[in-house]
Scaffold this active site. Structure first.
Site, PDB file in Angstrom:
ATOM      1  N   HIS A 200      -1.368  -0.552  -2.541  1.00  0.00           N
ATOM      2  CA  HIS A 200      -0.065  -1.170  -2.840  1.00  0.00           C
ATOM      3  C   HIS A 200       0.856  -1.266  -1.609  1.00  0.00           C
ATOM      4  CE1 HIS A 200      -1.244  -1.229  -6.985  1.00  0.00           C
ATOM      5  NE2 HIS A 200      -1.220   0.090  -7.097  1.00  0.00           N
ATOM      6  N   ASP A 251      -7.505  -3.696  -9.739  1.00  0.00           N
ATOM      7  CA  ASP A 251      -6.639  -2.617 -10.218  1.00  0.00           C
ATOM      8  C   ASP A 251      -6.685  -2.454 -11.739  1.00  0.00           C
ATOM      9  OD1 ASP A 251      -4.730  -0.634 -10.366  1.00  0.00           O
ATOM     10  OD2 ASP A 251      -3.125  -1.736  -9.385  1.00  0.00           O
TER      11      ASP A 251
HETATM   12 ZN    ZN Z   1      -4.426   2.002  -9.035  1.00  0.00          ZN
END
Ligand code: ZN
Length: 336
Positions: A200, A251
């Site tokens: 991220h 994800d």
């Molecule tokens: Zn994750």
């Protein structure tokens, strides 16, 4: 014969396969209430459900062109073995990124100590599986855990993956506990380096991005999930300007389409930079394949084909296919 273009397979460097079950569910006003719903799903998993459901999800990934997957796994050791079997059944290369979880979350996520966690890693490695270490986050891992796991990864030459800077609250909590931002804490505890992938980095500041660049660490972007969870936009201009290597992950598996992840990266970069062609198509395809393999420590992984007779590629010149893929196609152009 159908015209086919051979490409390296896409590499999904960050997956939580069990979250595929949440597709279509819109509960949760923000990330944190979504997380409560997610924990409810995690609670009910067993090795049997993992083997069955993950193999279907991995098959969906394989059909979309992902031939290698990094499974960031925090739902138990027996379930880790089941995930490895599921990947074998589905025909994807799996790197099991076993999560260290010292506090918070559910009982089933946690180990008693960093040493107990590393014993779990050793047992998976002894079974012959490809394994990386994954301190879940600075939320879930105390400083001493990060130090011990960073040391182990370095000594063993293993990939280290960690979530960081996905949400502002995580940064505020880290500052309150350590007087450091998450990536600063990772730097201080020896968790950054060329085998490290930070997942991220949405809210990383300039100093944190400098630390990533200086240490040769990578960032895994997961744009469809980051959009779905309201995480924010990654600081693409700053990441690219520092030459920080990027890779992609599906994800939460709200969407499984590598071309869409890549299109989101370039679309975000264009909106932020107010210009076109920020990341050239060939480079985007490398972010989607070779860079992900490097993040997982993979030297080889299966290739894929692109169906050049697909309707999405009608009237596209051969030289323009890479750009047409990332800007105008979905994963249904992928053939075996
Ligand atoms: Zn994750």
């Amino acid at each position: 014969m159908t015209a086919r273009l051979a490409l390296p397979g896409f590499v999904n460097a960050h997956s939580h396969a069990f979250q595929r079950a949440m597709r279509g569910q819109v509960e949760g006003g923000d990330f944190w209430t979504w997380r409560d719903v997610m924990l409810g799903h995690a609670r009910g998993l067993t090795p049997d459900t993992v083997r069955r459901d993950y193999s279907e999800t991995y098959r969906e990934m394989r059909e979309a062109g992902y031939t290698a997957v990094g499974e960031f796994h925090y739902v138990g050791l027996a379930e880790a073995g089941a995930a490895v079997e599921a990947a074998r059944e589905a025909g994807v290369e799996l790197v099991l990124l076993l999560a260290a979880y010292g506090r918070g979350g559910l009982d089933r996520f946690r180990q008693d100590s960093a040493a107990a966690y590393l014993e779990e890693v050793e047992s998976l490695r002894a079974g012959g599986g490809r394994v990386g270490v994954a301190p879940h986050s600075v939320r879930a891992c105390p400083r001493e855990w990060l130090e011990e796991i960073g040391r182990y990864a370095d000594g063993e030459g293993l990939a280290l993956h960690v979530h960081a800077d996905e949400q502002p609250r995580e940064i505020e909590e880290c500052l309150a506990e350590h007087r450091l931002r998450p990536i600063e804490l990772l730097a201080e505890t020896g968790c950054l380096g060329p085998r490290t992938t930070v997942v991220h980095a949405t809210h990383a500041d300039g100093r944190e991005l400098d630390l990533l660049a200086e240490s040769g660490s990578r960032v895994c972007l997961c744009p469809t999930t980051e959009a779905n969870l309201g995480d924010g936009f990654p600081p693409l201009d700053d990441l690219l300007g520092r030459g920080i290597p990027l890779c992609i992950g599906s994800d939460s598996n709200v969407r499984i389409d590598p071309l869409e992840e890549l299109r989101e990266i370039e679309g975000t970069a264009r909106r932020q930079a107010l210009r076109r062609n920020v990341v050239p198509p060939e480079r985007l395809l490398e972010i989607g394949s070779r860079e992900g393999a490097a993040a997982l420590g993979l030297d080889s992984w299966p290739g894929i084909g692109i169906d050049l007779s697909h309707a999405s590629l009608r009237s596209v010149e051969r030289d323009d296919v890479p750009a047409a893929l990332v800007h105008g196609c979905g994963a249904d152009v992928v053939t075996a």
